[in-house]
Design a protein around this motif. Structure first.
Motif, PDB file in Angstrom:
ATOM      1  N   MET A  15       0.656  -0.894   0.073  1.00  0.00           N
ATOM      2  CA  MET A  15      -0.003  -0.107   0.000  1.00  0.00           C
ATOM      3  C   MET A  15       0.917   1.038   0.474  1.00  0.00           C
ATOM      4  SD  MET A  15      -2.957  -0.807   0.134  1.00  0.00           S
ATOM      5  CE  MET A  15      -3.542  -1.828  -1.184  1.00  0.00           C
ATOM      6  N   ARG A  18       2.237   1.593  -3.180  1.00  0.00           N
ATOM      7  CA  ARG A  18       1.198   2.470  -4.032  1.00  0.00           C
ATOM      8  C   ARG A  18       1.100   3.739  -3.935  1.00  0.00           C
ATOM      9  NH1 ARG A  18      -2.860  -2.045  -4.711  1.00  0.00           N
ATOM     10  NH2 ARG A  18      -1.582  -3.625  -5.711  1.00  0.00           N
ATOM     11  N   LEU A  19       0.683   3.913  -2.404  1.00  0.00           N
ATOM     12  CA  LEU A  19       0.956   5.611  -2.474  1.00  0.00           C
ATOM     13  C   LEU A  19       2.139   6.785  -3.123  1.00  0.00           C
ATOM     14  CD1 LEU A  19      -0.532   5.298   1.022  1.00  0.00           C
ATOM     15  CD2 LEU A  19      -1.719   6.066  -0.842  1.00  0.00           C
ATOM     16  N   ARG A  21       4.869   5.794  -5.093  1.00  0.00           N
ATOM     17  CA  ARG A  21       5.613   5.325  -6.097  1.00  0.00           C
ATOM     18  C   ARG A  21       5.722   6.690  -7.077  1.00  0.00           C
ATOM     19  NH1 ARG A  21       4.910   0.237  -8.182  1.00  0.00           N
ATOM     20  NH2 ARG A  21       2.590  -0.420  -8.250  1.00  0.00           N
ATOM     21  N   LEU A  24       3.540  11.611  -9.186  1.00  0.00           N
ATOM     22  CA  LEU A  24       1.234  11.975  -9.338  1.00  0.00           C
ATOM     23  C   LEU A  24       1.371  10.869  -8.097  1.00  0.00           C
ATOM     24  CD1 LEU A  24      -0.776  12.454 -11.336  1.00  0.00           C
ATOM     25  CD2 LEU A  24      -0.641  10.228 -11.954  1.00  0.00           C
ATOM     26  N   ASN A  25       1.433   9.930  -7.906  1.00  0.00           N
ATOM     27  CA  ASN A  25       1.174   9.214  -6.636  1.00  0.00           C
ATOM     28  C   ASN A  25       1.348  10.289  -5.376  1.00  0.00           C
ATOM     29  OD1 ASN A  25       0.210   6.815  -8.630  1.00  0.00           O
ATOM     30  ND2 ASN A  25       1.112   5.357  -7.734  1.00  0.00           N
ATOM     31  N   LEU A  28      -1.421  12.558  -5.142  1.00  0.00           N
ATOM     32  CA  LEU A  28      -2.845  12.370  -5.684  1.00  0.00           C
ATOM     33  C   LEU A  28      -2.749  11.679  -4.089  1.00  0.00           C
ATOM     34  CD1 LEU A  28      -3.902   9.874  -8.207  1.00  0.00           C
ATOM     35  CD2 LEU A  28      -4.162  11.985  -7.490  1.00  0.00           C
ATOM     36  N   THR A  29      -1.753  11.516  -3.111  1.00  0.00           N
ATOM     37  CA  THR A  29      -1.806  11.220  -1.991  1.00  0.00           C
ATOM     38  C   THR A  29      -2.381  12.142  -1.271  1.00  0.00           C
ATOM     39  OG1 THR A  29      -0.301   9.312  -2.184  1.00  0.00           O
ATOM     40  CG2 THR A  29      -0.982   9.605   0.247  1.00  0.00           C
ATOM     41  N   CYS A  32      -5.850  13.635  -1.601  1.00  0.00           N
ATOM     42  CA  CYS A  32      -7.008  12.601  -0.688  1.00  0.00           C
ATOM     43  C   CYS A  32      -6.933  12.951   0.630  1.00  0.00           C
ATOM     44  CB  CYS A  32      -6.736  10.855  -1.435  1.00  0.00           C
ATOM     45  SG  CYS A  32      -6.853  10.488  -2.755  1.00  0.00           S
ATOM     46  N   ILE A  36      -9.685  14.294   3.419  1.00  0.00           N
ATOM     47  CA  ILE A  36     -10.292  13.058   3.852  1.00  0.00           C
ATOM     48  C   ILE A  36      -9.934  14.637   5.457  1.00  0.00           C
ATOM     49  CG2 ILE A  36      -9.527  11.760   5.868  1.00  0.00           C
ATOM     50  CD1 ILE A  36      -8.689   9.610   3.471  1.00  0.00           C
ATOM     51  N   GLY A 327     -31.339   7.753   4.510  1.00  0.00           N
ATOM     52  CA  GLY A 327     -30.585   7.692   3.420  1.00  0.00           C
ATOM     53  C   GLY A 327     -29.960   6.418   4.353  1.00  0.00           C
ATOM     54  N   PHE A 331     -29.446   2.488   2.415  1.00  0.00           N
ATOM     55  CA  PHE A 331     -28.378   2.769   1.813  1.00  0.00           C
ATOM     56  C   PHE A 331     -28.620   1.201   1.871  1.00  0.00           C
ATOM     57  CE2 PHE A 331     -24.084   3.097   1.011  1.00  0.00           C
ATOM     58  CZ  PHE A 331     -23.696   1.728   1.166  1.00  0.00           C
ATOM     59  N   TYR A 335     -27.442  -1.841  -1.177  1.00  0.00           N
ATOM     60  CA  TYR A 335     -26.205  -1.884  -1.307  1.00  0.00           C
ATOM     61  C   TYR A 335     -26.354  -3.773  -0.927  1.00  0.00           C
ATOM     62  CZ  TYR A 335     -21.339  -2.027  -0.154  1.00  0.00           C
ATOM     63  OH  TYR A 335     -20.320  -3.292  -0.382  1.00  0.00           O
TER      64      TYR A 335
ATOM     65  N   GLU B  93      -4.011   2.861  -9.488  1.00  0.00           N
ATOM     66  CA  GLU B  93      -3.716   1.387  -8.474  1.00  0.00           C
ATOM     67  C   GLU B  93      -3.675   3.027  -7.311  1.00  0.00           C
ATOM     68  OE1 GLU B  93       0.189   0.229  -9.341  1.00  0.00           O
ATOM     69  OE2 GLU B  93       0.785   2.105  -9.663  1.00  0.00           O
ATOM     70  N   HIS B  94      -4.443   3.696  -7.272  1.00  0.00           N
ATOM     71  CA  HIS B  94      -4.078   4.503  -5.436  1.00  0.00           C
ATOM     72  C   HIS B  94      -4.688   4.586  -5.018  1.00  0.00           C
ATOM     73  CE1 HIS B  94      -3.321   8.232  -3.073  1.00  0.00           C
ATOM     74  NE2 HIS B  94      -2.719   8.115  -3.426  1.00  0.00           N
ATOM     75  N   PRO B  95      -4.430   3.501  -3.725  1.00  0.00           N
ATOM     76  CA  PRO B  95      -5.655   2.736  -2.970  1.00  0.00           C
ATOM     77  C   PRO B  95      -6.583   3.996  -1.880  1.00  0.00           C
ATOM     78  CG  PRO B  95      -3.365   2.631  -1.534  1.00  0.00           C
ATOM     79  CD  PRO B  95      -3.116   3.358  -3.129  1.00  0.00           C
ATOM     80  N   LEU B  96      -6.293   4.715  -2.142  1.00  0.00           N
ATOM     81  CA  LEU B  96      -6.945   5.833  -1.065  1.00  0.00           C
ATOM     82  C   LEU B  96      -7.841   6.363  -1.860  1.00  0.00           C
ATOM     83  CD1 LEU B  96      -4.721   8.097   0.692  1.00  0.00           C
ATOM     84  CD2 LEU B  96      -7.031   6.748   1.980  1.00  0.00           C
ATOM     85  N   LEU B 100     -12.095   6.641  -2.082  1.00  0.00           N
ATOM     86  CA  LEU B 100     -12.540   7.524  -1.202  1.00  0.00           C
ATOM     87  C   LEU B 100     -13.724   7.259  -2.691  1.00  0.00           C
ATOM     88  CD1 LEU B 100     -10.251  10.032  -0.695  1.00  0.00           C
ATOM     89  CD2 LEU B 100     -12.373   9.517   0.365  1.00  0.00           C
ATOM     90  N   GLN B 106     -21.272   3.943  -4.241  1.00  0.00           N
ATOM     91  CA  GLN B 106     -21.600   3.609  -3.350  1.00  0.00           C
ATOM     92  C   GLN B 106     -22.949   4.328  -2.922  1.00  0.00           C
ATOM     93  OE1 GLN B 106     -22.500   0.353  -3.768  1.00  0.00           O
ATOM     94  NE2 GLN B 106     -20.747  -0.039  -4.912  1.00  0.00           N
ATOM     95  N   ASN B 110     -26.704   3.885  -4.286  1.00  0.00           N
ATOM     96  CA  ASN B 110     -27.678   2.930  -3.241  1.00  0.00           C
ATOM     97  C   ASN B 110     -28.983   4.095  -2.551  1.00  0.00           C
ATOM     98  OD1 ASN B 110     -26.858   0.487  -3.947  1.00  0.00           O
ATOM     99  ND2 ASN B 110     -24.684   0.869  -2.759  1.00  0.00           N
ATOM    100  N   THR B 111     -28.758   5.206  -2.271  1.00  0.00           N
ATOM    101  CA  THR B 111     -30.201   6.410  -2.183  1.00  0.00           C
ATOM    102  C   THR B 111     -30.610   6.716  -3.047  1.00  0.00           C
ATOM    103  OG1 THR B 111     -28.233   7.713  -1.768  1.00  0.00           O
ATOM    104  CG2 THR B 111     -28.953   6.553   0.447  1.00  0.00           C
ATOM    105  N   LEU B 115     -34.230  11.784  -2.314  1.00  0.00           N
ATOM    106  CA  LEU B 115     -33.608  12.286  -1.150  1.00  0.00           C
ATOM    107  C   LEU B 115     -32.618  12.613  -0.997  1.00  0.00           C
ATOM    108  CD1 LEU B 115     -33.448   9.779   1.866  1.00  0.00           C
ATOM    109  CD2 LEU B 115     -31.326  10.785   1.749  1.00  0.00           C
TER     110      LEU B 115
END
Lengths: 347, 363
Positions: A15, A18-19, A21, A24-25, A28-29, A32, A36, A327, A331, A335, B93-96, B100, B106, B110-111, B115
């Motif tokens: 992981m 990949r974060l 590498r 660009l990655n 992106l990290t 993101c 967050i 919701g 969901f 889901y 391939e970037h996991p974060l 997100l 999702q 799914n809503t 709403l």
């Protein structure tokens, strides 16, 4: 790709690689992480840390966070609407039956005519429980609301629309233009008009088509509209299933000496429906969400119950908490079932 | 067998017609579209052009249609942008990034859309009042009344427009005959863009192009362009909802391109984004365009949810007409016709586009 000796350590290493590498990655990290940081703490603050879990409406208004007391106080109303409190076991059982029906439909082993029979029995049982009439005390239709109403609207109308959709799909393939053209017209009409327009039109036009004195309740009008639309969508799903059956199947049937209707009934339909069932399950799940539109014509489904609850004089201004809860319910249902349906489609 | 079906159909239609005629006689209505010329009697909350209560219903319906087109175009643009970005991000391939975007897709899928629309609308209603509005450089304001941004206006006469059009067409053809514009297939785009630039330049210079800034008064703003909370809620909700579906489409389409193409492009040594732009995306368009058409069609259909937040769109206009005049059957016919027509048009345009792409792909 699962490494043969995957351990938490190797996972973390992959992981992190990949974060970070490439430039660009790395950017992106950072992006993101920034996103967050901007979103998660305020949301958590509102929903958990500064939220009021027990207390009164006054305490809620003075706090900055979410007011889950409101949800607790109104939970019964959200789920059951205006249903008589003493008889609420009946919609509960009805809902359990409908969820069971949905789960049972996803078992491949049971696919076949017996599935249709199970659905008919289950739905009839659910309706009898909710509305009463025979052995059980009858309940006025206006009282049915909340989550049972949402479930009933989706689970009754789609199976009712299925036979009509089947006829339409078969009609579209007909050689005679007299039959295929109206069928195509119907399907394109009901797929092309917005759902809300059809709902509204049905509730406005149905009185014109009834003899003097009969005004059908809103639930019936909404059901009529949903059945008509469900038939159109089901027709498309079944048409896809029919196209998946190779023509050689019907040719083989003809070679065996079967007549055309027999070929369709015994050879083509079973295979076509088996292909179409994942599509029909998807339609039911989509309709479960689309039933929220009846709140616009004034029917008391889950969404409307949540909004009406927030207009209670004591609990003014807590609409967002209610919407979040509604919701979450939608969901969870969508889901879970769409995940299972997708796994079905893959096979 | 077919004769039986036909007979049953005819009997059914006659029975329904008899019922309808009886109901109409009871309500003292007659089937006619004349109600369209009656005065409206109500006000419209926002519209691209002025609508008075004395105007006929046709005017109201046109205003609603303009609003529907406005909101659908903007929402469609927004949804495409979000969808393409998120779809390409889902492939990385970037996991974060994958986590997100996965959560976003999702939750949105799914809503119910209604709403989400009401959720956005409630958020917008919680914005501060005009007095405490959030402002950016004193020219953009965000408040309960909506988003106020500077508005561009143009003071000029129609002769300037004529000159601009003539100039643009002249530029287009001048570039066509120039020997130097041998830039391959993009020469059409180059010519169109240059013609557009010439036209816009003439328009700006010929008339007086100015900008009005929103000025704060006691309860509202004066000048500038207002984007109401209803419009913004509708645009954001539909943009996010459509964006999630478009993202899945884009991802599916990109993954549908054969692995060999990816590897061959990678072996050419070009950057990832160039590879996407020149090799992968053109080939994925074949599979993406039909589903993308369906998405745009559903954006237009879902814009009718505007009635839930009070945005005056086409459906609101028609349902108001039905409620005010009682001509339900004619009104419903109008609703189906007016929604089906643009949808069928969009579908046929897209299928023509689709045919061109598939033809190109089979070369």
């Amino acid at each position: 790709m699962k490494l043969p000796t995957a351990t938490p350590g190797i996972f973390l290493l992959t992981m992190t690689n990949r974060l970070l590498r490439s430039p660009l990655n790395f950017c992106l990290t950072l992006f993101c992480a920034g996103l967050i940081y901007l979103i998660i703490p305020p949301v958590l603050n509102w929903a958990v840390f500064e939220a009021v879990w027990h207390g009164t409406a006054e305490q809620c208004r003075q706090a900055d966070g979410a007011c889950w007391v409101f949800v607790g106080a109104k939970a019964r109303f959200f789920v059951y609407g205006f249903y008589a409190p003493a008889l609420q076991w009946r919609p509960t059982v009805a809902m359990t039956i409908m969820v069971a029906l949905m789960s049972v439909s996803l078992l491949r082993r049971l696919w076949g005519p017996q599935l249709g029979l199970i659905w008919v029995l289950g739905v009839a049982l659910a309706v009898w429980l909710s509305l009463g009439g025979w052995l059980l005390r009858p309940i006025p239709v206006e009282m049915v609301g909340g989550l049972p109403l949402t479930m009933m609207l989706a689970f009754i109308t789609v199976p009712l629309g299925f036979p009509i959709g089947l006829l339409l799909a078969l009609g579209r393939r007909s050689d005679s233009a007299w039959i295929s053209w109206p069928c195509t017209f119907y399907v394109e009409l009901f797929r092309g008009t917005p759902l809300i327009a059809v709902l509204f039109s049905a509730s406005v036009m149905v009185p014109f088509f009834m003899p003097e004195g009969i005004t059908p309740p809103k639930l019936m009008r909404a059901c009529v509209a949903f059945v008509l639309i469900a038939a159109a969508y089901a027709a498309e799903a079944i048409r896809g299933g029919l196209q998946a059956v190779t023509p050689s199947q019907s040719e083989a049937g003809r070679a065996l000496g079967l007549t055309s209707p027999q070929v369709i009934r015994l050879i083509v339909l079973p295979q076509a429906l088996r292909h179409a069932i994942p599509g029909l399950v998807t339609i039911t799940i989509t309709f479960f969400k689309e039933t929220s539109l009846v709140s616009v014509i004034g029917m008391s489904d889950l969404l409307r119950a949540v909004r009406v609850g927030a207009q209670d004089a004591q609990w003014l201004g807590f609409d967002i908490e209610g919407l979040v809860v509604a919701g979450a319910i939608y969901f969870v249902f969508c889901y879970v079932f769409s995940g299972i349906a997708r796994k079905l489609e893959k096979r | 067998m077919k004769a039986l079906v036909l007979l049953a159909f005819i009997i059914g239609v006659l029975a329904v017609a008899a019922l309808v005629r009886e109901s109409l006689a009871r309500e003292n209505l007659n089937l006619s579209f004349g109600f369209l010329l009656q005065p409206i009697g109500i006000n419209i909350s926002e519209s691209l052009f002025p609508v008075n209560p004395t105007d006929p219903f046709v005017w109201l319906i046109l205003a609603g249609l303009a609003n529907t087109v406005r909101v659908s175009l903007v929402a469609g643009l927004f949804a495409t942008l979000i969808g393409v970005v998120v779809g390409i991000a889902r492939l990385s391939e970037h996991p974060l990034l994958k986590a997100l975007t996965g959560i976003y897709i999702q939750i949105i899928r799914n809503t119910p859309l209604l709403l989400q629309l009401i959720f956005w609308y409630m958020l917008f209603l919680r914005l501060p009042t005009v007095r405490d509005a959030i402002s950016f450089r004193n020219s953009i304001f965000l408040s309960q009344r909506g988003l106020q941004i500077p508005d561009i206006f143009w003071r000029g006469s129609s002769s300037v427009i004529v000159v601009a059009v003539v100039g643009a067409v002249a530029a287009f053809f001048a570039l066509s005959f120039s020997r130097k514009s041998r830039v391959g297939r993009s020469s059409l785009w180059l010519r169109l863009v240059s013609a557009l630039c010439v036209g816009v330049a003439v328009v700006c210079v010929g008339g007086g192009v100015g900008v009005t800034m929103p000025q704060k008064t006691v309860f509202n703003y004066r000048g500038g362009m207002t984007l109401t909370p209803e419009f913004m809620a509708l645009m954001l909700a539909q943009g996010c909802y459509g964006g999630a579906f478009v993202a899945e489409l884009v991802r599916g389409g990109l993954q549908g391109v054969p692995k060999g193409q990816w590897e061959a492009a990678q072996s050419l040594g070009i950057s990832y984004f160039r590879m996407l732009r020149l090799v992968i995306i053109p080939q994925s368009l074949v599979t993406i365009t039909p589903s993308l058409t369906t998405q745009y069609i559903s954006i237009v259909k879902n814009s009718s949810l505007a009635i839930a937040v009070g945005f005056p769109d086409l459906f609101w206009a028609l349902s108001s007409a039905i409620n005010l005049t009682g001509h339900a059957i004619e009104g419903v016919t109008l609703i189906t016709f007016l929604y089906l027509l643009p949808i069928l048009l969009a579908g046929s345009v897209m299928s023509h586009f689709n045919a061109r792409i598939t033809a190109r792909g089979q070369r």
